[in-house]
Design an enzyme around this catalytic site. Structure first.
Site, PDB file in Angstrom:
ATOM      1  N   GLU A   1       4.827   4.174 -21.694  1.00  0.00           N
ATOM      2  CA  GLU A   1       4.616   2.721 -22.095  1.00  0.00           C
ATOM      3  C   GLU A   1       4.023   1.917 -21.096  1.00  0.00           C
ATOM      4  O   GLU A   1       3.908   2.563 -19.952  1.00  0.00           O
ATOM      5  CB  GLU A   1       6.150   2.244 -22.436  1.00  0.00           C
ATOM      6  CG  GLU A   1       7.155   2.882 -23.307  1.00  0.00           C
ATOM      7  CD  GLU A   1       6.665   2.720 -24.803  1.00  0.00           C
ATOM      8  OE1 GLU A   1       6.057   1.717 -25.246  1.00  0.00           O
ATOM      9  OE2 GLU A   1       6.599   3.739 -25.490  1.00  0.00           O
TER      10      GLU A   1
ATOM     11  N   GLY B   1      -1.937   7.904 -20.290  1.00  0.00           N
ATOM     12  CA  GLY B   1      -1.489   7.425 -21.263  1.00  0.00           C
ATOM     13  C   GLY B   1      -0.261   8.099 -22.094  1.00  0.00           C
ATOM     14  O   GLY B   1       0.095   7.604 -23.110  1.00  0.00           O
TER      15      GLY B   1
ATOM     16  N   LEU C   1       6.782  16.592 -35.604  1.00  0.00           N
ATOM     17  CA  LEU C   1       7.567  17.848 -35.713  1.00  0.00           C
ATOM     18  C   LEU C   1       8.608  17.363 -36.874  1.00  0.00           C
ATOM     19  O   LEU C   1       8.891  16.289 -36.804  1.00  0.00           O
ATOM     20  CB  LEU C   1       8.359  17.971 -34.268  1.00  0.00           C
ATOM     21  CG  LEU C   1       7.608  18.436 -33.044  1.00  0.00           C
ATOM     22  CD1 LEU C   1       8.616  18.220 -31.822  1.00  0.00           C
ATOM     23  CD2 LEU C   1       6.929  19.422 -33.155  1.00  0.00           C
TER      24      LEU C   1
ATOM     25  N   LYS D   1      16.646   7.823 -29.980  1.00  0.00           N
ATOM     26  CA  LYS D   1      16.235   8.873 -30.740  1.00  0.00           C
ATOM     27  C   LYS D   1      17.420  10.019 -31.117  1.00  0.00           C
ATOM     28  O   LYS D   1      17.876  10.412 -32.157  1.00  0.00           O
ATOM     29  CB  LYS D   1      15.101   9.870 -30.188  1.00  0.00           C
ATOM     30  CG  LYS D   1      13.809   9.239 -30.070  1.00  0.00           C
ATOM     31  CD  LYS D   1      12.975  10.055 -29.372  1.00  0.00           C
ATOM     32  CE  LYS D   1      11.367   9.449 -29.175  1.00  0.00           C
ATOM     33  NZ  LYS D   1      10.518  10.140 -28.248  1.00  0.00           N
TER      34      LYS D   1
ATOM     35  N   SER E   1       5.932  -1.854 -34.601  1.00  0.00           N
ATOM     36  CA  SER E   1       7.165  -1.582 -33.666  1.00  0.00           C
ATOM     37  C   SER E   1       7.758  -3.057 -33.962  1.00  0.00           C
ATOM     38  O   SER E   1       8.628  -3.176 -33.061  1.00  0.00           O
ATOM     39  CB  SER E   1       6.930  -1.391 -32.209  1.00  0.00           C
ATOM     40  OG  SER E   1       5.925  -2.215 -31.812  1.00  0.00           O
TER      41      SER E   1
ATOM     42  N   ALA F   1       7.856  12.785 -33.327  1.00  0.00           N
ATOM     43  CA  ALA F   1       6.867  12.303 -34.102  1.00  0.00           C
ATOM     44  C   ALA F   1       6.376  13.303 -35.141  1.00  0.00           C
ATOM     45  O   ALA F   1       7.394  13.281 -36.116  1.00  0.00           O
ATOM     46  CB  ALA F   1       5.402  12.474 -33.036  1.00  0.00           C
TER      47      ALA F   1
END
Ligand code: ADP
Ligand code: ASP
Ligand code: MG
Length: 815
Positions: A667, A664, A613, A682, A556, A611
């Protein structure tokens, strides 16, 4: 009569000499045998250094002593294995031959030069001694041997170092010799004699040619060339590990292969045996039982018309230009007449009439002579300014693809170009059609080995290779490597090979010894001492010429995302799960896209939204086929999908967020999710993909958290404060529930490019109504998909799904 020729590689040591003797013995049982021998491996190279370097008595004598010692050791070793070997007699001849050489060297030192007529005598001693040694091995085995002297029997014309045999006259001479039918005939290769009966040689690697000539002179019914490989391959097997053995090829094809660099045969070997229609078989001394390659008069089948990829090194390209070339026919004929008069071999010619230019390629070693000849011939034109200075480019190579009638086949040239293009190798000149069976391409010498491998793979193996440079081995990177390792068999079946050239994290780097083997990468990475930083990476990329090279950014890291233009400019495709580049300024976003378009490289980021998809590709497909967006609405955050689902079940905001963090889904600091910024990013990526020219700041964001929450960086404090929002949220939820609705955190793109992310009340009919538990859902209302939208729904976060998205992007490079 059968002719057998054994090259230096088959005579490299005592064991090999005796193995050759065994082959001769076996063959002699069924037919009369004539044998041509080369010097033991590397000996000729060594002898050449005596005359190539400066004249220095001590150095030259020292070299001769060393060469003598090699032969003495060789026969000592033979004696050890074969006690009957006539050691003493052989030693005497070796000493005599080297004494002769020493005398010659003394003469050279005296006159301070080595005349061309003397050079062949020095460099051919290896062949002479191979014959002496073999004769004595065969004699010790009680065979009768007839030695043919090539100086007396093979009449040749041409230069001392590169002569051509007059087969007609040589045949007449050999006919006159009485040879007992039981005898094994031995002759030194590489050597012939000129009109004055001076010793000359037939050019480097010339023993193959000697063999062909002797086969013709003796009317042999076959000519076997024994070497260190199983036959003729589709490329040099020492360079291309997956080169394929050719079962049989025609004389014409063999001629082209050897002319354009297949060192397994001397280029002049084929012409005489083709003329006399003698079949030639290439066999391996190290693998006697292999069938070898048959060279004969036959035509290839249509589907197997491609025969090989070869190369020539140390090539120079001359460019002549000027107005006098307008009358190109006359000038060209003058150029090539003077060059051929001096026996300069011109390998390839290209001409551009409009630019008044002609290019031709020769061996670099001829540069000085050519310059002299051309300057003399065109003195007047140069003085008058009708011809410009000769331009010479050195350090070139010629890659050739050989196949019967290749120039009439569709696609081959384009496949070669695209293979070279994929590895960013520039083409300097092309010649197609000088022979109908070859396409030749001039490239820089530094690129030749990679080019040979790539073009061979493209044409013969039909394997699609991807060369990956992975940066980032956190959750996604690791999962990706695992998935690729697991799919290896499947990919093999599909003829796809993914090679990992490097695997790196922010600190260090692993160069994989075997780039296709991912079994031990983690252990190897742990012990790797190679440092990683952007400077090192860029240096590495500049030197990379692998085809289909891809940077995989699974980090990232913002700094890395700033390098994408650089990567693409260096010939790399870029695949990224990192959203930083696509959410940077519109200017940078456009620059990446334009560079990728210009350089014909792919920039893929399917995992940036949803992700694994297939979001970006679906959207691109819709737009490419003429659909247009009316509205987009989506739940694009796994953590918010989970949290809003829990709210619906009556759990408070703070509790739901805590649970999401525990599982999980969030963030490290959950305020990053609740702020809505990640969803906005996004939306920005999707909106830009649709064509809206917007920046992040243009998106209206309704954060779940009030402004003051920015202060609470400490997680405990954050959760404490979050409790304060529980009541207002449960009120909002209840209000919605009373109307039969739910709350969802929704990203929206409207027709004019207006974008927002906010909490929305969603009714039962809306496809987003059921989206919870971490699922994502994207609804595209378009010209074609309305009133019911196109919906993509599924997990939109997690290492495995993200890695699988990166994996499918990777395969899009070649599919
Ligand atoms: P020898 O000493 O037997 O004459 P060479 O070294 O001259 O052997 O020739 C054999 C070598 O030719 C092989 O080891 C191989 O590396 C090389 N070679 C180049 N191109 C080809 C090809 N297309 N097929 C087979 N061998 C090739
Ligand atoms: N010994 C010579 C050379 O190395 C000839 C040959 O091997 O064919 O060039
Ligand atoms: Mg050879």
């Amino acid at each position: 009569m059968k002719l057998l020729k054994f090259g230096g590689t088959s005579l490299a040591n005592a064991k090999k000499f005796l193995c050759v003797a065994d082959i001769i013995e076996k063959k002699a049982k069924s037919d009369q045998i004539a044998v041509v021998l080369s010097a033991p491996a590397k000996i000729t190279n060594y002898l050449v250094t005596i005359i190539e370097n400066d004249i220095n008595n001590d150095e030259m004598l020292e070299k001769i002593d060393l060469a003598e010692n090699i032969f003495i050791k060789l026969i000592k070793d033979i004696k050890k294995i074969e006690p009957c070997f006539l050691y003493k007699k052989t030693k005497e001849v070796i000493e005599k031959e080297f004494n002769k050489l020493k005398k010659i060297v003394n003469g050279i030192v005296l006159i301070k030069q080595c005349p061309e007529s003397i050079q062949p005598i020095i460099i051919s001693r290896g062949e002479i001694l191979s014959v002496v040694i073999m004769k004595n091995i065969l004699k010790s085995k009680s065979y009768d041997v007839t030695i043919l002297n090539p100086v007396k029997n093979l009449l040749s014309t041409g230069s001392y170092l590169d002569s051509t045999v007059d087969i007609h006259e040589s045949k007449n001479r050999i006919k006159k010799i009485k040879i007992n039918q039981k005898n094994i005939i031995l002759m030194a290769g590489f050597i012939a004699g000129n009109k004055k009966e001076e010793l000359v040689v037939l050019g480097r690697n010339g023993s193959d040619y000697s063999a062909a000539v002797l086969a013709c002179c003796l009317n042999a019914n076959s000519c076997e060339i024994w070497t260190d490989v199983d036959g003729v391959f589709t490329s040099d097997p020492r360079i291309v590990s997956n080169a394929c053995l050719l079962e049989s090829i025609s004389y014409q094809e063999a001629m082209e292969l050897s002319y354009f660099g297949a060192k397994v045969l001397h280029p002049r070997t084929i012409e005489p045996i083709a003329h006399f229609q003698i079949p030639c078989i290439i066999k391996n001394t190290n693998n006697i039982n292999s069938k070898g390659t048959l060279i004969c008069q036959k035509n290839s089948s249509e589907e197997n018309f491609l025969k090989g990829v070869t190369y020539l090194e140390n090539i120079a390209m001359f460019t002549m230009s000027g107005s006098c070339l307008k009358d190109s026919g006359r000038i060209i004929s003058r150029i090539f007449t003077v060059l051929s008069r001096e026996r300069i071999k011109v390998i390839l010619i290209t001409q551009s009439s409009s630019e008044n230019k002609i290019n031709f390629c020769t061996l670099e070693k001829s540069i000085d002579v050519i310059l002299l000849i051309l300057k003399k011939e065109f003195l007047l034109e140069m003085k008058e300014g009708l011809l410009n200075h000769l331009n010479i480019v050195k350090n070139l190579s010629i890659l050739s693809v050989i196949g019967s009638n290749i120039i009439y086949k569709n696609n081959i040239a384009s496949k070669i170009f695209s293979s070279l293009g994929c590895s960013k190798i520039n083409i300097i000149a092309i010649a197609q059609g000088s022979s109908e069976h070859t396409i030749s391409i001039v490239i820089k010498k530094e690129n030749i080995l990679q080019a040979i491998k790539n073009v061979h793979n493209t044409l013969f193996i039909k394997k699609k290779i991807i060369n990956a440079f992975l940066i980032g081995i956190g959750g996604v990177g690791k999962a990706l490597l695992k998935q690729i390792l697991k799919q290896k068999k499947f990919l093999d079946q599909k003829n796809i090979k993914i090679k990992f050239r490097i695997i790196a994290n922010s600190q260090k780097l692993l160069f994989l010894k075997n780039p296709s083997n991912l079994n031990n990468w983690e252990d190897d990475f742990k012990i790797s001492k190679e440092k990683f930083n952007l400077k090192i990476l860029n240096k590495l990329l500049q030197r990379n010429y692998h085809e289909n090279s891809v940077i995989l950014d699974c980090t990232s890291d913002e700094l890395l995302s700033k390098q994408y233009i650089n990567f693409i400019s260096h010939g790399f495709h870029v695949i990224t799960s990192n959203k930083k580049a696509n959410t940077d300024s519109l200017k940078y976003y456009n620059e990446i896209k334009n560079t990728a378009l210009q350089k014909n490289k792919k920039f893929l980021y399917e995992t940036n939204v949803g992700a694994g998809l297939p979001v970006i590709s679906t959207l691109q497909n819709l737009l490419n086929t003429g659909d247009s967006l009316i509205r987009f609405k989506g739940v694009l955050s796994g953590s918010l999908s989970f949290i809003f689902g829990k709210l619906e079940e009556g759990i408070s905001l703070s509790e739901a967020t805590k649970e999401a963090k525990k599982l999980g889904f969030t963030e490290p600091n959950p305020s990053d999710d609740l702020s809505g910024i990640d969803v906005a990013r996004k939306i920005l990526i999707l909106a830009r993909e649709i064509g809206y020219k917007i920046e992040l700041k243009d998106i209206e964001i309704e954060s779940i958290l009030p402004e003051k929450f920015k202060k609470y960086q400490n997680t405990e404090e954050f959760f404490l404060k979050l409790k304060e929002l529980d009541l207002s949220f449960s009120n909002r939820i209840n209000k919605a529930r009373n109307l039969g609705n739910v709350l969802r955190f929704v990203g929206t793109i409207e027709k004019e490019g207006k974008c927002s992310v906010k909490i929305e009340e969603i009714n039962k009919k809306n496809p987003l109504y059921k989206v919870k538990n971490g699922e994502n859902a994207l609804t595209f209302y378009t010209k074609y998909y309305q009133p019911i939208p196109l919906v993509l729904r599924g997990y939109g976060a997690g290492n495995d799904v993200t890695a699988s998205g990166v994996f499918s992007d990777l395969l899009r490079i070649i599919l």
